[in-house]
Motif scaffolding. Structure first.
Motif, PDB file in Angstrom:
ATOM      1  N   TYR A   2      11.624  -4.314   1.001  1.00 37.13           N
ATOM      2  CA  TYR A   2      10.493  -4.809   0.225  1.00 37.13           C
ATOM      3  C   TYR A   2      10.567  -4.311  -1.218  1.00 37.13           C
ATOM      4  O   TYR A   2      10.331  -5.074  -2.170  1.00 37.13           O
ATOM      5  N   LYS A   3      10.900  -3.035  -1.406  1.00 40.39           N
ATOM      6  CA  LYS A   3      10.958  -2.480  -2.762  1.00 40.39           C
ATOM      7  C   LYS A   3      12.031  -3.181  -3.607  1.00 40.39           C
ATOM      8  O   LYS A   3      11.824  -3.414  -4.796  1.00 40.39           O
ATOM      9  N   VAL A   4      13.149  -3.526  -2.991  1.00 40.15           N
ATOM     10  CA  VAL A   4      14.207  -4.251  -3.713  1.00 40.15           C
ATOM     11  C   VAL A   4      13.710  -5.631  -4.120  1.00 40.15           C
ATOM     12  O   VAL A   4      13.886  -6.058  -5.278  1.00 40.15           O
ATOM     13  N   LEU A   5      13.062  -6.332  -3.203  1.00 41.93           N
ATOM     14  CA  LEU A   5      12.530  -7.662  -3.504  1.00 41.93           C
ATOM     15  C   LEU A   5      11.433  -7.587  -4.555  1.00 41.93           C
ATOM     16  O   LEU A   5      11.328  -8.463  -5.429  1.00 41.93           O
ATOM     17  N   ARG A   6      10.624  -6.555  -4.499  1.00 42.62           N
ATOM     18  CA  ARG A   6       9.548  -6.394  -5.470  1.00 42.62           C
ATOM     19  C   ARG A   6      10.096  -6.125  -6.864  1.00 42.62           C
ATOM     20  O   ARG A   6       9.584  -6.644  -7.861  1.00 42.62           O
ATOM     21  N   GLU A   7      11.155  -5.307  -6.924  1.00 38.96           N
ATOM     22  CA  GLU A   7      11.768  -4.995  -8.210  1.00 38.96           C
ATOM     23  C   GLU A   7      12.370  -6.248  -8.839  1.00 38.96           C
ATOM     24  O   GLU A   7      12.249  -6.474 -10.052  1.00 38.96           O
ATOM     25  N   ASP A  66      17.133 -27.959  11.774  1.00 38.54           N
ATOM     26  CA  ASP A  66      17.325 -26.802  12.658  1.00 38.54           C
ATOM     27  C   ASP A  66      16.559 -25.586  12.166  1.00 38.54           C
ATOM     28  O   ASP A  66      16.904 -24.471  12.446  1.00 38.54           O
ATOM     29  N   SER A  67      15.468 -25.819  11.402  1.00 37.27           N
ATOM     30  CA  SER A  67      14.708 -24.701  10.859  1.00 37.27           C
ATOM     31  C   SER A  67      13.256 -24.797  11.254  1.00 37.27           C
ATOM     32  O   SER A  67      12.719 -25.878  11.494  1.00 37.27           O
ATOM     33  N   VAL A  68      12.605 -23.665  11.298  1.00 32.88           N
ATOM     34  CA  VAL A  68      11.175 -23.592  11.531  1.00 32.88           C
ATOM     35  C   VAL A  68      10.545 -22.983  10.292  1.00 32.88           C
ATOM     36  O   VAL A  68      10.909 -21.890   9.866  1.00 32.88           O
ATOM     37  N   SER A  69       9.621 -23.697   9.663  1.00 26.07           N
ATOM     38  CA  SER A  69       8.954 -23.174   8.473  1.00 26.07           C
ATOM     39  C   SER A  69       7.731 -22.386   8.905  1.00 26.07           C
ATOM     40  O   SER A  69       6.914 -22.860   9.680  1.00 26.07           O
ATOM     41  N   VAL A  70       7.607 -21.182   8.378  1.00 29.79           N
ATOM     42  CA  VAL A  70       6.488 -20.325   8.731  1.00 29.79           C
ATOM     43  C   VAL A  70       5.699 -20.027   7.473  1.00 29.79           C
ATOM     44  O   VAL A  70       6.207 -19.414   6.539  1.00 29.79           O
ATOM     45  N   LYS A  71       4.449 -20.479   7.441  1.00 31.09           N
ATOM     46  CA  LYS A  71       3.632 -20.250   6.255  1.00 31.09           C
ATOM     47  C   LYS A  71       3.020 -18.877   6.301  1.00 31.09           C
ATOM     48  O   LYS A  71       2.666 -18.358   7.340  1.00 31.09           O
ATOM     49  N   ASN A  72       2.855 -18.312   5.124  1.00 32.08           N
ATOM     50  CA  ASN A  72       2.314 -16.953   5.022  1.00 32.08           C
ATOM     51  C   ASN A  72       1.230 -16.937   3.983  1.00 32.08           C
ATOM     52  O   ASN A  72       1.439 -17.365   2.847  1.00 32.08           O
ATOM     53  N   ASP A  73       0.045 -16.488   4.353  1.00 36.19           N
ATOM     54  CA  ASP A  73      -1.066 -16.440   3.406  1.00 36.19           C
ATOM     55  C   ASP A  73      -0.807 -15.378   2.349  1.00 36.19           C
ATOM     56  O   ASP A  73      -0.148 -14.383   2.600  1.00 36.19           O
ATOM     57  N   SER A  74      -1.338 -15.579   1.193  1.00 37.36           N
ATOM     58  CA  SER A  74      -1.178 -14.581   0.123  1.00 37.36           C
ATOM     59  C   SER A  74      -1.910 -13.306   0.501  1.00 37.36           C
ATOM     60  O   SER A  74      -2.932 -13.308   1.172  1.00 37.36           O
ATOM     61  N   VAL A  75      -1.382 -12.214   0.028  1.00 30.95           N
ATOM     62  CA  VAL A  75      -2.011 -10.923   0.244  1.00 30.95           C
ATOM     63  C   VAL A  75      -2.229 -10.264  -1.103  1.00 30.95           C
ATOM     64  O   VAL A  75      -1.589 -10.590  -2.088  1.00 30.95           O
ATOM     65  N   ASN A  76      -3.142  -9.343  -1.112  1.00 34.50           N
ATOM     66  CA  ASN A  76      -3.397  -8.621  -2.357  1.00 34.50           C
ATOM     67  C   ASN A  76      -2.300  -7.607  -2.596  1.00 34.50           C
ATOM     68  O   ASN A  76      -2.021  -6.786  -1.743  1.00 34.50           O
ATOM     69  N   GLY A  77      -1.667  -7.652  -3.755  1.00 34.36           N
ATOM     70  CA  GLY A  77      -0.586  -6.738  -4.044  1.00 34.36           C
ATOM     71  C   GLY A  77      -1.081  -5.414  -4.543  1.00 34.36           C
ATOM     72  O   GLY A  77      -2.189  -5.239  -4.911  1.00 34.36           O
ATOM     73  N   LYS A  88       0.836  -1.203   0.000  1.00 32.93           N
ATOM     74  CA  LYS A  88       0.000   0.000   0.000  1.00 32.93           C
ATOM     75  C   LYS A  88       0.874   1.259   0.000  1.00 32.93           C
ATOM     76  O   LYS A  88       0.551   2.250  -0.684  1.00 32.93           O
ATOM     77  N   LEU A  89       1.982   1.231   0.754  1.00 30.82           N
ATOM     78  CA  LEU A  89       2.912   2.364   0.729  1.00 30.82           C
ATOM     79  C   LEU A  89       3.520   2.530  -0.662  1.00 30.82           C
ATOM     80  O   LEU A  89       3.683   3.657  -1.151  1.00 30.82           O
ATOM     81  N   TYR A  90       3.836   1.409  -1.290  1.00 35.44           N
ATOM     82  CA  TYR A  90       4.434   1.438  -2.630  1.00 35.44           C
ATOM     83  C   TYR A  90       3.465   2.075  -3.624  1.00 35.44           C
ATOM     84  O   TYR A  90       3.857   2.918  -4.442  1.00 35.44           O
ATOM     85  N   GLN A  91       2.194   1.672  -3.544  1.00 37.12           N
ATOM     86  CA  GLN A  91       1.184   2.234  -4.440  1.00 37.12           C
ATOM     87  C   GLN A  91       0.962   3.721  -4.152  1.00 37.12           C
ATOM     88  O   GLN A  91       0.726   4.506  -5.070  1.00 37.12           O
ATOM     89  N   LEU A  92       1.051   4.106  -2.888  1.00 31.69           N
ATOM     90  CA  LEU A  92       0.922   5.518  -2.534  1.00 31.69           C
ATOM     91  C   LEU A  92       2.089   6.327  -3.080  1.00 31.69           C
ATOM     92  O   LEU A  92       1.906   7.455  -3.562  1.00 31.69           O
ATOM     93  N   GLU A  93       3.281   5.747  -3.027  1.00 33.58           N
ATOM     94  CA  GLU A  93       4.462   6.440  -3.547  1.00 33.58           C
ATOM     95  C   GLU A  93       4.335   6.652  -5.053  1.00 33.58           C
ATOM     96  O   GLU A  93       4.793   7.675  -5.583  1.00 33.58           O
ATOM     97  N   LYS A  94       3.678   5.717  -5.740  1.00 37.71           N
ATOM     98  CA  LYS A  94       3.457   5.852  -7.179  1.00 37.71           C
ATOM     99  C   LYS A  94       2.322   6.823  -7.492  1.00 37.71           C
ATOM    100  O   LYS A  94       2.341   7.509  -8.506  1.00 37.71           O
TER     101      LYS A  94
END
Length: 493
Positions: free
Chosen positions: A460-465, A482-493, A107-113
């Motif tokens: 985030y902006k670097v990863l998005r680019e 030795d890892s913990v997997s953390v699932k993340n639901d999709s979000v609207n981009g 949302k910040l990214y879209q606001l910046e645009k």
């Protein structure tokens, strides 16, 4: 009744009260009955916190936090990609959870645009954010970069009204106020700020008056809009702007209703309510409609647990009007006073609170801000309170478990012994209670909070680019031993 029997009856009542007090004291931690005047002076404590502490004192599960920490250890937290974006893995020790702020960052990214867009943040806190401290500095940082004008949502009455500089307000004394700190079953549902107000106007006029403050980007009251709830009876309100009076009707047909005072920006106005004693009144919103807006929902004595009593339907109705993108929960000050280092009860309670937020504001990003450092006297020397680190770790744990972002305020301000330094330095940045920041310190904390959030946004902006330019995102790795997997639901981009 003769004097002698009256005396013995009175003595018996006092004796029974004393026995009851002693018995109750045995099941509560010693720090509730601290000899410190600082800890107890003018401090409100929400009823849910008292109940939770009482249950905790009877619990034998005193090692739950230590067990959880050992279980987490240095294990890697590996995120699943969300919308093709995956933040680097973290450990529990350095957990920030930027992955769970992706929808907010988008949302910040879209606001910046597009500067005509809007981003809204709700900042829930305790006395640390009283008088708009910290929050006004977070707001100022965001509005300076992304635009936006106005202080956001302001309640009808407030214990900090006289000390708040970002907006000035005065009100009649006959408002009836119900708060989620001490009322479990309000006459009407609590508003988004945890309060509901009623205009007790049958005898005397009930009014509230607002005037813009001097803070940058808050020098006018922008698009002032009243929010009120449902009732079977209608009412009226007169808005007095300068020499003009505008009379409008209150039609309380929906769970949450809004009424615009006037379009554009004004310096001040007064609202007189008539025949509105049965209508739940929530407050006024001030914003110019674009950029970033940050609402301060602070309440002295709040542990954060009362949020779990929100009516999800009412909150969703508020969200239809206000459209929140990030909700910040900044608590801890009132949870440190109970002489316990086992905060499993608080984890459970705040997990319930975060889940209520998710139900009430679907899709919103959530950020947990930990307790700051606090000093207590040990052997005539002020040192970090022994409960600070256990509470901070508990807060980090429920942030991770609820897939929320996390700001470790304790380490940001310097860690062990930092509160003593903030109090003793010249000029001081914290008060002599070794708990609360002064205005200078609050500004520093607001800047630190914004800085961490902004680092996540820049990352985030670097990863998005990389995603948008065709660089394949990292594949989701299977967790190693030795890892913990953390699932993340999709979000609207």
């Amino acid at each position: 009744m003769n004097t002698k029997s009256y005396f013995f009856q009175s003595f018996a009542i006092v004796a029974l009260a004393l026995v009851a007090f002693i018995g109750f004291k045995q099941i509560l931690p010693d720090k509730i009955f601290s000899d410190s005047k600082i800890d107890s002076k003018n401090v409100l404590i929400d009823s849910l916190l008292l109940e939770s502490v009482a249950k905790d004192s009877l619990s034998s599960d005193s090692d739950s936090i230590e067990e959880a920490e050992r279980r987490m250890g240095k294990e890697k937290i590996v995120y699943d990609a969300s919308e093709g974006i995956e933040f680097p893995s973290e450990t529990f020790d350095d957990y920030k959870g930027f992955q769970y702020l992706i929808s907010f960052y988008e949302k910040l990214y879209q606001l910046e645009k597009n500067p005509q867009n809007k981003v809204r943040i709700a900042y829930y806190g305790d006395s640390m954010t009283d008088g708009d401290l910290i929050v006004q500095d977070v707001r100022a940082n965001y509005q300076e970069r992304f635009g936006g004008h106005g202080v956001g949502f302001v309640p009808i009455t407030s214990e900090s009204a006289a000390s708040r500089g970002s907006v000035k307000s005065v009100y009649s004394k006959n408002w009836k106020t119900q708060s989620y700190l001490n009322v479990k079953r309000p006459a009407s549902p609590f508003g988004v700020n945890g309060h509901v107000f009623f205009a007790n106007d049958k005898v005397n006029p009930t009014w509230v008056q607002y005037e813009a403050g001097l803070n940058k980007n808050s020098t006018t009251l922008d698009n002032p809009t009243l929010f009120y709830g449902r009732s079977s009876k209608k009412g009226n309100v007169n808005f007095i702007i300068g020499k003009d009076t505008i009379r409008k009707s209150l039609n309380p047909s929906n769970l949450v209703n809004s009424l615009k005072v006037t379009s554009g920006s004004i310096k001040a106005f007064k609202a007189d309510f008539f025949h509105a004693d049965s209508i739940p009144i929530y407050g006024f919103n001030f914003d110019n409609g674009n950029g970033v807006h940050v609402d301060n929902f602070s309440q002295r004595g709040n542990s954060g647990l009362p949020i779990s009593m929100f009516n999800a339907n009412v909150m969703q109705a508020f969200n239809t009007h206000l459209n929140y993108d990030l909700i910040i929960l900044h608590y801890g000050t009132n949870v440190l006073n109970y002489g316990t280092k086992n905060y499993s009860w608080y984890e459970k309670g705040m997990t319930k609170t975060v889940n209520k937020i998710k139900e009430s504001f679907p899709g919103v990003s959530i950020l947990i801000v930990s307790t700051a450092d606090k000093s207590t006297k040990y052997d005539l020397e002020m040192k970090t309170d022994s409960a600070v680190v256990p509470l901070m770790k508990a807060q980090k744990h429920y942030a991770l478990e609820t897939e929320s972002g996390f700001v470790n305020l304790y380490t940001l301000m310097g860690g062990d012994g930092s509160m003593v330094k903030w109090v003793d330095e010249s000029p001081a940045r914290a008060n002599k209670d070794y708990t609360h920041f002064n205005q200078r310190g609050a500004k520093a904390i607001g800047n630190l909070l914004y800085s961490q959030l902004n680092k996540g946004y820049e990352q985030y902006k670097v990863l998005r680019e990389k995603r948008d330019t065709g660089v394949k995102p990292q594949t989701v790795r299977k967790p190693k031993a030795d890892s913990v997997s953390v699932k993340n639901d999709s979000v609207n981009g």
